[in-house]
Design an enzyme around this catalytic site. Sequence first.
Site, PDB file in Angstrom:
ATOM      1  N   GLN A  17     -20.546  32.451   3.960  1.00 18.52           N
ATOM      2  CA  GLN A  17     -19.386  33.026   4.667  1.00 18.52           C
ATOM      3  C   GLN A  17     -18.448  32.017   5.327  1.00 18.52           C
ATOM      4  O   GLN A  17     -17.218  32.136   5.210  1.00 18.52           O
ATOM      5  CB  GLN A  17     -19.856  34.033   5.723  1.00 18.52           C
ATOM      6  CG  GLN A  17     -18.708  34.743   6.394  1.00 18.52           C
ATOM      7  CD  GLN A  17     -19.070  35.728   7.485  1.00 18.52           C
ATOM      8  OE1 GLN A  17     -18.235  36.111   8.261  1.00 18.52           O
ATOM      9  NE2 GLN A  17     -20.306  36.157   7.564  1.00 18.52           N
ATOM     10  N   GLU A 139     -25.014  32.392  10.833  1.00 21.72           N
ATOM     11  CA  GLU A 139     -24.181  33.025  11.869  1.00 21.72           C
ATOM     12  C   GLU A 139     -24.874  33.185  13.234  1.00 21.72           C
ATOM     13  O   GLU A 139     -24.411  32.683  14.253  1.00 21.72           O
ATOM     14  CB  GLU A 139     -23.763  34.413  11.361  1.00 21.72           C
ATOM     15  CG  GLU A 139     -23.135  35.336  12.384  1.00 21.72           C
ATOM     16  CD  GLU A 139     -21.752  34.887  12.798  1.00 21.72           C
ATOM     17  OE1 GLU A 139     -20.934  34.582  11.916  1.00 21.72           O
ATOM     18  OE2 GLU A 139     -21.473  34.853  14.013  1.00 21.72           O
ATOM     19  N   ASP A 168     -19.525  32.230  11.710  1.00 23.49           N
ATOM     20  CA  ASP A 168     -19.099  31.945  10.339  1.00 23.49           C
ATOM     21  C   ASP A 168     -17.581  32.011  10.197  1.00 23.49           C
ATOM     22  O   ASP A 168     -16.916  31.004   9.963  1.00 23.49           O
ATOM     23  CB  ASP A 168     -19.729  32.958   9.377  1.00 23.49           C
ATOM     24  CG  ASP A 168     -21.166  32.601   9.047  1.00 23.49           C
ATOM     25  OD1 ASP A 168     -21.534  31.430   9.179  1.00 23.49           O
ATOM     26  OD2 ASP A 168     -21.914  33.500   8.649  1.00 23.49           O
ATOM     27  N   GLY A 247     -11.599  38.418  31.929  1.00 23.28           N
ATOM     28  CA  GLY A 247     -10.501  37.814  32.678  1.00 23.28           C
ATOM     29  C   GLY A 247     -10.431  38.323  34.101  1.00 23.28           C
ATOM     30  O   GLY A 247     -11.413  38.841  34.651  1.00 23.28           O
ATOM     31  N   GLY A 248      -9.269  38.218  34.693  1.00 22.92           N
ATOM     32  CA  GLY A 248      -9.120  38.566  36.108  1.00 22.92           C
ATOM     33  C   GLY A 248      -8.800  40.035  36.358  1.00 22.92           C
ATOM     34  O   GLY A 248      -8.713  40.451  37.515  1.00 22.92           O
TER      35      GLY A 248
HETATM   36  N1  CAO Z   1     -24.729  22.554  -9.227  1.00 26.08           N
HETATM   37  C1  CAO Z   1     -25.958  22.076  -8.951  1.00 26.08           C
HETATM   38  N2  CAO Z   1     -26.499  22.115  -7.707  1.00 26.08           N
HETATM   39  C2  CAO Z   1     -25.744  22.634  -6.735  1.00 26.08           C
HETATM   40  C3  CAO Z   1     -24.447  23.152  -6.954  1.00 26.08           C
HETATM   41  C4  CAO Z   1     -23.947  23.092  -8.275  1.00 26.08           C
HETATM   42  N3  CAO Z   1     -22.733  23.551  -8.585  1.00 26.08           N
HETATM   43  N4  CAO Z   1     -23.956  23.614  -5.790  1.00 26.08           N
HETATM   44  C5  CAO Z   1     -24.908  23.405  -4.862  1.00 26.08           C
HETATM   45  N5  CAO Z   1     -25.969  22.819  -5.416  1.00 26.08           N
HETATM   46  C6  CAO Z   1     -27.210  22.408  -4.756  1.00 26.08           C
HETATM   47  C7  CAO Z   1     -26.964  21.459  -3.630  1.00 26.08           C
HETATM   48  O1  CAO Z   1     -26.735  20.178  -4.132  1.00 26.08           O
HETATM   49  C8  CAO Z   1     -28.268  21.580  -2.848  1.00 26.08           C
HETATM   50  O2  CAO Z   1     -29.243  20.779  -3.477  1.00 26.08           O
HETATM   51  P1  CAO Z   1     -30.192  19.746  -2.665  1.00 26.08           P
HETATM   52  O3  CAO Z   1     -30.799  20.511  -1.538  1.00 26.08           O
HETATM   53  O4  CAO Z   1     -31.169  19.330  -3.706  1.00 26.08           O
HETATM   54  O5  CAO Z   1     -29.346  18.636  -2.192  1.00 26.08           O
HETATM   55  C9  CAO Z   1     -28.690  23.040  -3.131  1.00 26.08           C
HETATM   56  O6  CAO Z   1     -27.830  23.507  -4.161  1.00 26.08           O
HETATM   57  C10 CAO Z   1     -28.640  23.999  -1.982  1.00 26.08           C
HETATM   58  O7  CAO Z   1     -27.556  23.797  -1.099  1.00 26.08           O
HETATM   59  P2  CAO Z   1     -27.705  24.200   0.443  1.00 26.08           P
HETATM   60  O8  CAO Z   1     -28.812  23.382   1.033  1.00 26.08           O
HETATM   61  O9  CAO Z   1     -26.397  24.100   1.093  1.00 26.08           O
HETATM   62  O10 CAO Z   1     -28.105  25.741   0.344  1.00 26.08           O
HETATM   63  P3  CAO Z   1     -29.253  26.561   1.103  1.00 26.08           P
HETATM   64  O11 CAO Z   1     -29.219  27.914   0.480  1.00 26.08           O
HETATM   65  O12 CAO Z   1     -30.563  25.881   1.112  1.00 26.08           O
HETATM   66  O13 CAO Z   1     -28.725  26.642   2.619  1.00 26.08           O
HETATM   67  C11 CAO Z   1     -27.137  27.171   4.349  1.00 26.08           C
HETATM   68  C12 CAO Z   1     -27.720  27.526   2.962  1.00 26.08           C
HETATM   69  C13 CAO Z   1     -25.959  28.071   4.590  1.00 26.08           C
HETATM   70  C14 CAO Z   1     -28.225  27.433   5.418  1.00 26.08           C
HETATM   71  C15 CAO Z   1     -26.728  25.691   4.371  1.00 26.08           C
HETATM   72  O14 CAO Z   1     -25.844  25.462   3.293  1.00 26.08           O
HETATM   73  C16 CAO Z   1     -26.072  25.247   5.653  1.00 26.08           C
HETATM   74  O15 CAO Z   1     -26.722  25.043   6.685  1.00 26.08           O
HETATM   75  N6  CAO Z   1     -24.742  25.051   5.629  1.00 26.08           N
HETATM   76  C17 CAO Z   1     -23.986  24.534   6.751  1.00 26.08           C
HETATM   77  C18 CAO Z   1     -23.799  25.569   7.823  1.00 26.08           C
HETATM   78  C19 CAO Z   1     -23.128  26.818   7.294  1.00 26.08           C
HETATM   79  O16 CAO Z   1     -22.071  26.812   6.712  1.00 26.08           O
HETATM   80  N7  CAO Z   1     -23.764  27.944   7.596  1.00 26.08           N
HETATM   81  C20 CAO Z   1     -23.108  29.210   7.392  1.00 26.08           C
HETATM   82  C21 CAO Z   1     -23.649  29.956   6.295  1.00 26.08           C
HETATM   83  S1  CAO Z   1     -22.942  31.558   6.323  1.00 26.08           S
HETATM   84  O17 CAO Z   1     -23.931  32.388   7.366  1.00 26.08           O
END
Ligand code: CAO
Length: 415
Positions: A17, A139, A168, A247-248
């Site tokens: 998001q 979030e 988000d 607020g106030g």
């Molecule tokens: N081709 C191949 N691999 C890909 C890719 C693609 N097109 N796009 C992404 N990937 C891979 C990434 O390289 C990553 O691999 P590694 O872990 O091996 O480096 C993997 O996919 C997963 O990416 P991620 O760690 O971002 O995803 P997740 O589902 O494990 O985590 C989230 C999700 C949201 C917790 C994390 O991305 C995060 O903390 N983001 C920052 C904060 C944020 O935006 N949070 C809000 C989310 S909305 O509530």
Amino acid sequence: MGKALDGVRILDFTHVQSGPTCTQLLAWFGADVIKVEKAGTGDITREQLRDIPDADSLYFTMLNHNKRSVTIDTKNPEGKKVLETLIKSCDVLVENFAPGALDRMGFSWERIQELNPRMIVASVKGFGPGPYEDCKVYENVAQCAGGAASTTGFDDGPPVVSGAQIGDSGTGLHLALGIVTALYQRTMTGRGQKVLAAMQDGVLNLCRVKLRDQQRLERTGVMKEYPQYPNGTFGEAVPRAGNASGGGQPGWILKCKGWEADPNAYIYFITQAPVWAKICNVIGKEEWATDPEYATASARLPRLQEIFAEIERWTMTKTKFEAMDILNKYDIPCGPILSMKEIAEDQSLRKTGTIVEVDHPVRGKYLTVGNPIKLSDSPTDVTRSPLLGEHTDEVLAEIGYSPEQIDVLRSEGAI
Ligand code: CAO
């Protein structure tokens, strides 16, 4: 008519998001947003909370309008080469991967700068530098860590998270502002830069008034507009203030006619000081306008509960919309508690493009929230979200790949 961000190309590595809300806004302002997704699955939200089998979910479609989708395997060496070409042809790279993921893909800040020194690299992370910088964040984690949850809810209950996605979508907004600001600075310096919006910081920015109150509390030990005053107790930290106004001008949520059956038959009522006499007239307590116990804002503070109870006796005789009509005539600030059903059916929001009906080739018609920011010279046309990989061939052709090269990349699993 042109669009404000015509000519800006965004390489969109966002998912879920926070990042997608940012790039969606930029797309609505006219940027060409190219969303890079994993082949096969794509953004995880395509299949989350699905309401129609095999159709992109509302979660995805409502956050990815006006974008193009390409599928590239960023871990495949040939896929990386395609990305390098894209990096050279784009202005901004936006990502919200878990910390370190972009580096692990081989696209560190230094490498990106080598490829394109004008590139702006914009990131959402859960936390800024510090003890939690490596944590994954969603979030509600941000709402809790940014001070929203500890200050939301009622004094006698647990911390509460808000329905508004301030962690988000709120951080996405912050990031979008950072990106256009960096684009503006680039017109003078010619250089790209890193833009970071940490979700904890974004939430805290929206909880600014609560840090204000923390310092007031430490200085005075009491905050007279909080419901804890005068009968409750204050601790060391800003307490949950129920529905008190931030607020106030004291306010509270009051029952309206029908509240017994309708969970949203309520109105937010603000006892704004300049219209106090009018409030007294409307609720039939004319004597309060001159009684020194009620006539001034400071005299009213210890009596707010009694005052709101009296006002509620009046609001309970009206529907929230009847109460609105009457109160607005007297310039008394108030607002109906609108349900999502009422908002979805609101014709004035449809007219302004804040609620939009969009047609999608797989899921059919659905409602979405359009661009809440209206620019007079850059109107927003909301178009549907892309299907997974819908624009892979089109985008690769634009950056110089021939159909034969695209076929080879596809057979190698790079795209
Ligand atoms: N081709 C191949 N691999 C890909 C890719 C693609 N097109 N796009 C992404 N990937 C891979 C990434 O390289 C990553 O691999 P590694 O872990 O091996 O480096 C993997 O996919 C997963 O990416 P991620 O760690 O971002 O995803 P997740 O589902 O494990 O985590 C989230 C999700 C949201 C917790 C994390 O991305 C995060 O903390 N983001 C920052 C904060 C944020 O935006 N949070 C809000 C989310 S909305 O509530």
